[in-house]
Write a protein that holds these residues in place. Structure first.
Motif, PDB file in Angstrom:
ATOM      1  N   SER A 397     -27.867  32.693 -20.238  1.00  0.00           N
ATOM      2  CA  SER A 397     -28.007  31.654 -19.214  1.00  0.00           C
ATOM      3  C   SER A 397     -29.442  31.551 -18.736  1.00  0.00           C
ATOM      4  CB  SER A 397     -27.085  31.953 -18.024  1.00  0.00           C
ATOM      5  OG  SER A 397     -25.725  31.855 -18.392  1.00  0.00           O
ATOM      6  N   SER A 398     -30.060  32.709 -18.495  1.00  0.00           N
ATOM      7  CA  SER A 398     -31.435  32.736 -18.007  1.00  0.00           C
ATOM      8  C   SER A 398     -32.388  32.127 -19.030  1.00  0.00           C
ATOM      9  CB  SER A 398     -31.850  34.174 -17.682  1.00  0.00           C
ATOM     10  OG  SER A 398     -33.234  34.266 -17.405  1.00  0.00           O
ATOM     11  N   LEU A 399     -32.296  32.587 -20.287  1.00  0.00           N
ATOM     12  CA  LEU A 399     -33.219  32.107 -21.318  1.00  0.00           C
ATOM     13  C   LEU A 399     -33.029  30.621 -21.590  1.00  0.00           C
ATOM     14  CD1 LEU A 399     -35.417  32.709 -23.362  1.00  0.00           C
ATOM     15  CD2 LEU A 399     -33.648  33.385 -24.993  1.00  0.00           C
ATOM     16  N   LEU A 400     -31.781  30.182 -21.667  1.00  0.00           N
ATOM     17  CA  LEU A 400     -31.520  28.771 -21.938  1.00  0.00           C
ATOM     18  C   LEU A 400     -32.024  27.882 -20.801  1.00  0.00           C
ATOM     19  CD1 LEU A 400     -27.926  28.950 -23.460  1.00  0.00           C
ATOM     20  CD2 LEU A 400     -30.008  28.238 -24.647  1.00  0.00           C
ATOM     21  N   SER A 401     -31.775  28.296 -19.556  1.00  0.00           N
ATOM     22  CA  SER A 401     -32.193  27.468 -18.417  1.00  0.00           C
ATOM     23  C   SER A 401     -33.710  27.388 -18.311  1.00  0.00           C
ATOM     24  CB  SER A 401     -31.605  28.013 -17.111  1.00  0.00           C
ATOM     25  OG  SER A 401     -32.099  29.301 -16.814  1.00  0.00           O
ATOM     26  N   PHE A 402     -34.402  28.508 -18.535  1.00  0.00           N
ATOM     27  CA  PHE A 402     -35.864  28.481 -18.475  1.00  0.00           C
ATOM     28  C   PHE A 402     -36.443  27.698 -19.651  1.00  0.00           C
ATOM     29  CE2 PHE A 402     -35.652  32.262 -15.612  1.00  0.00           C
ATOM     30  CZ  PHE A 402     -36.412  31.725 -14.589  1.00  0.00           C
ATOM     31  N   THR A 403     -35.793  27.768 -20.805  1.00  0.00           N
ATOM     32  CA  THR A 403     -36.244  26.997 -21.965  1.00  0.00           C
ATOM     33  C   THR A 403     -36.124  25.501 -21.691  1.00  0.00           C
ATOM     34  OG1 THR A 403     -35.624  28.753 -23.528  1.00  0.00           O
ATOM     35  CG2 THR A 403     -35.842  26.518 -24.409  1.00  0.00           C
ATOM     36  N   ILE A 404     -34.980  25.080 -21.162  1.00  0.00           N
ATOM     37  CA  ILE A 404     -34.783  23.664 -20.830  1.00  0.00           C
ATOM     38  C   ILE A 404     -35.790  23.220 -19.777  1.00  0.00           C
ATOM     39  CG2 ILE A 404     -33.167  21.970 -19.881  1.00  0.00           C
ATOM     40  CD1 ILE A 404     -30.891  23.748 -20.966  1.00  0.00           C
ATOM     41  N   LEU A 405     -35.977  24.072 -18.746  1.00  0.00           N
ATOM     42  CA  LEU A 405     -36.938  23.777 -17.682  1.00  0.00           C
ATOM     43  C   LEU A 405     -38.325  23.514 -18.250  1.00  0.00           C
ATOM     44  CD1 LEU A 405     -37.342  23.897 -14.446  1.00  0.00           C
ATOM     45  CD2 LEU A 405     -38.210  26.202 -14.883  1.00  0.00           C
ATOM     46  N   LEU A 406     -38.752  24.366 -19.173  1.00  0.00           N
ATOM     47  CA  LEU A 406     -40.097  24.266 -19.743  1.00  0.00           C
ATOM     48  C   LEU A 406     -40.228  23.097 -20.717  1.00  0.00           C
ATOM     49  CD1 LEU A 406     -42.904  25.626 -19.958  1.00  0.00           C
ATOM     50  CD2 LEU A 406     -41.985  26.966 -21.870  1.00  0.00           C
ATOM     51  N   PHE A 407     -39.243  22.936 -21.608  1.00  0.00           N
ATOM     52  CA  PHE A 407     -39.382  21.930 -22.657  1.00  0.00           C
ATOM     53  C   PHE A 407     -39.169  20.513 -22.138  1.00  0.00           C
ATOM     54  CE2 PHE A 407     -39.566  25.500 -25.408  1.00  0.00           C
ATOM     55  CZ  PHE A 407     -40.176  25.043 -26.580  1.00  0.00           C
ATOM     56  N   ILE A 408     -38.456  20.344 -21.041  1.00  0.00           N
ATOM     57  CA  ILE A 408     -38.389  19.014 -20.433  1.00  0.00           C
ATOM     58  C   ILE A 408     -39.781  18.597 -19.971  1.00  0.00           C
ATOM     59  CG2 ILE A 408     -37.616  17.774 -18.369  1.00  0.00           C
ATOM     60  CD1 ILE A 408     -34.892  19.017 -18.703  1.00  0.00           C
ATOM     61  N   LEU A 409     -40.511  19.538 -19.368  1.00  0.00           N
ATOM     62  CA  LEU A 409     -41.874  19.217 -18.940  1.00  0.00           C
ATOM     63  C   LEU A 409     -42.759  18.911 -20.137  1.00  0.00           C
ATOM     64  CD1 LEU A 409     -44.041  18.944 -16.789  1.00  0.00           C
ATOM     65  CD2 LEU A 409     -44.413  21.423 -16.932  1.00  0.00           C
ATOM     66  N   LEU A 410     -42.608  19.681 -21.225  1.00  0.00           N
ATOM     67  CA  LEU A 410     -43.408  19.425 -22.424  1.00  0.00           C
ATOM     68  C   LEU A 410     -43.096  18.046 -22.995  1.00  0.00           C
ATOM     69  CD1 LEU A 410     -43.250  22.908 -24.211  1.00  0.00           C
ATOM     70  CD2 LEU A 410     -45.161  21.925 -22.944  1.00  0.00           C
ATOM     71  N   LYS A 411     -41.822  17.645 -22.931  1.00  0.00           N
ATOM     72  CA  LYS A 411     -41.457  16.313 -23.416  1.00  0.00           C
ATOM     73  C   LYS A 411     -42.065  15.229 -22.536  1.00  0.00           C
ATOM     74  CE  LYS A 411     -39.545  12.964 -25.544  1.00  0.00           C
ATOM     75  NZ  LYS A 411     -40.077  12.556 -26.865  1.00  0.00           N
ATOM     76  N   LEU A 412     -41.957  15.397 -21.221  1.00  0.00           N
ATOM     77  CA  LEU A 412     -42.544  14.420 -20.298  1.00  0.00           C
ATOM     78  C   LEU A 412     -44.054  14.328 -20.499  1.00  0.00           C
ATOM     79  CD1 LEU A 412     -40.579  15.359 -17.042  1.00  0.00           C
ATOM     80  CD2 LEU A 412     -40.202  13.360 -18.496  1.00  0.00           C
ATOM     81  N   ASP A 413     -44.676  15.487 -20.726  1.00  0.00           N
ATOM     82  CA  ASP A 413     -46.128  15.510 -20.925  1.00  0.00           C
ATOM     83  C   ASP A 413     -46.523  14.824 -22.229  1.00  0.00           C
ATOM     84  OD1 ASP A 413     -48.876  16.508 -20.336  1.00  0.00           O
ATOM     85  OD2 ASP A 413     -48.528  17.677 -22.160  1.00  0.00           O
ATOM     86  N   SER A 414     -45.693  14.942 -23.249  1.00  0.00           N
ATOM     87  CA  SER A 414     -46.029  14.323 -24.537  1.00  0.00           C
ATOM     88  C   SER A 414     -46.031  12.796 -24.455  1.00  0.00           C
ATOM     89  CB  SER A 414     -45.028  14.778 -25.615  1.00  0.00           C
ATOM     90  OG  SER A 414     -43.744  14.215 -25.393  1.00  0.00           O
ATOM     91  N   ASN A 415     -45.343  12.275 -23.417  1.00  0.00           N
ATOM     92  CA  ASN A 415     -45.298  10.828 -23.217  1.00  0.00           C
ATOM     93  C   ASN A 415     -46.146  10.374 -22.036  1.00  0.00           C
ATOM     94  OD1 ASN A 415     -43.554  10.574 -25.317  1.00  0.00           O
ATOM     95  ND2 ASN A 415     -41.733  10.134 -24.104  1.00  0.00           N
ATOM     96  N   ARG A 416     -47.098  11.194 -21.620  1.00  0.00           N
ATOM     97  CA  ARG A 416     -47.833  10.905 -20.381  1.00  0.00           C
ATOM     98  C   ARG A 416     -48.680   9.624 -20.479  1.00  0.00           C
ATOM     99  NH1 ARG A 416     -50.456  15.109 -22.821  1.00  0.00           N
ATOM    100  NH2 ARG A 416     -52.663  14.849 -23.282  1.00  0.00           N
ATOM    101  N   MET A 417     -48.993   9.191 -21.673  1.00  0.00           N
ATOM    102  CA  MET A 417     -49.796   7.980 -21.799  1.00  0.00           C
ATOM    103  C   MET A 417     -48.946   6.721 -21.639  1.00  0.00           C
ATOM    104  SD  MET A 417     -52.610   9.343 -21.989  1.00  0.00           S
ATOM    105  CE  MET A 417     -53.581   7.856 -22.133  1.00  0.00           C
ATOM    106  N   GLY A 418     -47.610   6.940 -21.652  1.00  0.00           N
ATOM    107  CA  GLY A 418     -46.719   5.803 -21.420  1.00  0.00           C
ATOM    108  C   GLY A 418     -46.167   5.840 -20.037  1.00  0.00           C
TER     109      GLY A 418
END
Length: 420
Positions: A397-418
């Motif tokens: 639970s801990s690893l999955l939740s922190f992974t989702i927390l981090l990778f959502i930000l990475l996804k949002l950041d990858s689209n920052r120019m839009g």
């Protein structure tokens, strides 16, 4: 082809590397913490280290899936994600499995358990970002602040009923997000003031503390006696502080659980209980100290090998790092966390979307709080409240939740120019 280029070139791979490094460090340290000579393979699925390897693979796959999702999907479904976790928090109070005195787990079968509180931090961060990025929302206004506080407070209250004080306190880290979005710094000052008053009222006679408060207040009033507005503010503040100090003993004696009071007493030096509630922390400090500069070597930690420290693969995993890798290894791990938090703040600041910026600060705050408290409790600086070390402690639970927390930000950041 353009989507592939966007995926590979816009993702912040430095952060991904730090994530993979921490997951790998965690996996090897879990192997050391619960090593079983009958199952020497680090990929043996009958052991916790084998299961952690499986959790890591699932988390990486999930991270890739998140990176391939449409960002608008994450933003639009934030209220739904939040609602699901609130329902799970209600469900766990009814059918939850009691582990370590907390009814915080839902049995999933096959020896696997789900801890909704871990995912509630993530979804609260998402909904908070959704709300604060809305039109005409200003944290400095009472209505907006009240709604933001409710978003944080609802899961916080339900988790407190489990009772899981560690996960409950993590939600307080989101105050830093509100501060970044315009909350007056006076709220932070007031927060630290009340923490100081709480500790002082436990260490000293409340009557003495009140006399000191009144003396300080009288001095301030004398200095600003010509301003009626300041006078009213100071008198109101004095009244609140006095009521708070008087309530501390009641909270301490009637609200906190016995084991929580003992842990606070140990940290504050009121009592010593090396064979009871203070055993974990004492053994943890012995393990970390025995590692000296370079550590005893992988799988050679005696405190770890002979299981002197309870919960060593979860809440006290950092003492394995200290014993087997020494001060140098501990410094590397803390350095990776510091670099990660600073990197997340940098990512948050470069966002064009308010949603992405708020979410980025939320992710950074949650990870920072976890690391600060977890490391602090293993070396005896803060009470033991049972929260995992991100990406390193054992637990799906801990690893999955922190992974989702981090990778959502990475996804949002990858689209920052839009526009997100």
């Amino acid at each position: 082809m353009n989507n592939q280029r966007s995926f590979f070139f816009n993702v912040d791979w430095v952060t991904v590397f730090i994530y993979l490094a921490l997951c790998t460090i965690g996996w090897f340290n879990i192997h050391a913490a619960v090593f079983d000579a009958r199952h020497p393979s680090i990929i043996d699925f009958e052991t916790n280290y084998g299961k952690q390897f499986l959790f890591i693979i699932i988390s990486i796959v999930l991270g890739v899936v998140i990176l391939l999702l449409e960002s608008r999907f994450i933003t639009a479904l934030s209220p739904g994600f939040y609602g699901v976790t609130v329902l799970l928090l209600l469900l766990v109070l009814v059918i939850g499995r009691n582990v370590g005195g907390n009814r915080a787990w839902i049995s999933m079968g096959g020896g696997f358990r789900l801890q909704p509180a871990e995912f509630a931090k993530l979804t609260a961060c998402l909904l908070l970002a959704r709300y604060l990025s809305g039109p005409n929302v200003k944290v400095s206004e009472p209505k907006s602040l009240a709604i933001a506080a409710a978003i944080i407070g609802v899961p916080m209250f339900l988790i407190m009923l489990q009772p899981d004080m560690g996960s409950t306190l993590v939600f307080l880290s989101l105050v830093f997000v509100l501060y970044r979005e315009g909350l007056s710094p006076y709220f932070l000052v007031i927060g630290f003031l009340f923490i100081a008053l709480f500790v002082t009222a436990i260490l000293y006679n409340p009557l003495f503390v009140i006399l000191v408060i009144v003396a300080i207040g009288t001095l301030i009033i004398f200095m600003f006696k010509r301003s009626k507005k300041v006078l009213v503010t100071i008198l109101t503040g004095l009244a609140i502080c006095i009521v708070f100090v008087l309530s501390v003993k009641f909270i301490y004696n009637n609200v906190l659980q016995p084991h929580q009071k003992v842990r606070i007493d140990i940290v504050l030096g009121i009592k010593s209980d090396l064979k009871g509630k203070g055993y974990n922390v004492n053994q943890s400090k012995i393990a970390i100290g025995s590692g000296k500069m370079w550590g005893k070597g992988y799988l050679h930690g005696t405190q770890t090998k002979y299981a002197f420290v309870p919960e060593q693969s979860t809440d006290f995993i950092f003492c394995t790092v200290g014993e087997e890798w020494g001060f140098a290894g501990s410094l590397v791990v803390i350095g990776l966390y510091l670099f990660l938090v600073l990197r997340l703040i940098m990512i948050a600041e470069r966002q064009r979307s308010p949603f992405s910026r708020v979410y980025g600060y939320g992710a950074a705050s949650i990870i920072f709080f976890h690391v600060m408290i977890n490391v602090g409790m293993t070396i005896g600086l803060v009470p033991v409240i049972g929260i995992p070390l991100p990406f390193i402690s054992y637990g799906g639970s801990s690893l999955l939740s922190f992974t989702i927390l981090l990778f959502i930000l990475l996804k949002l950041d990858s689209n920052r120019m839009g526009i997100v």
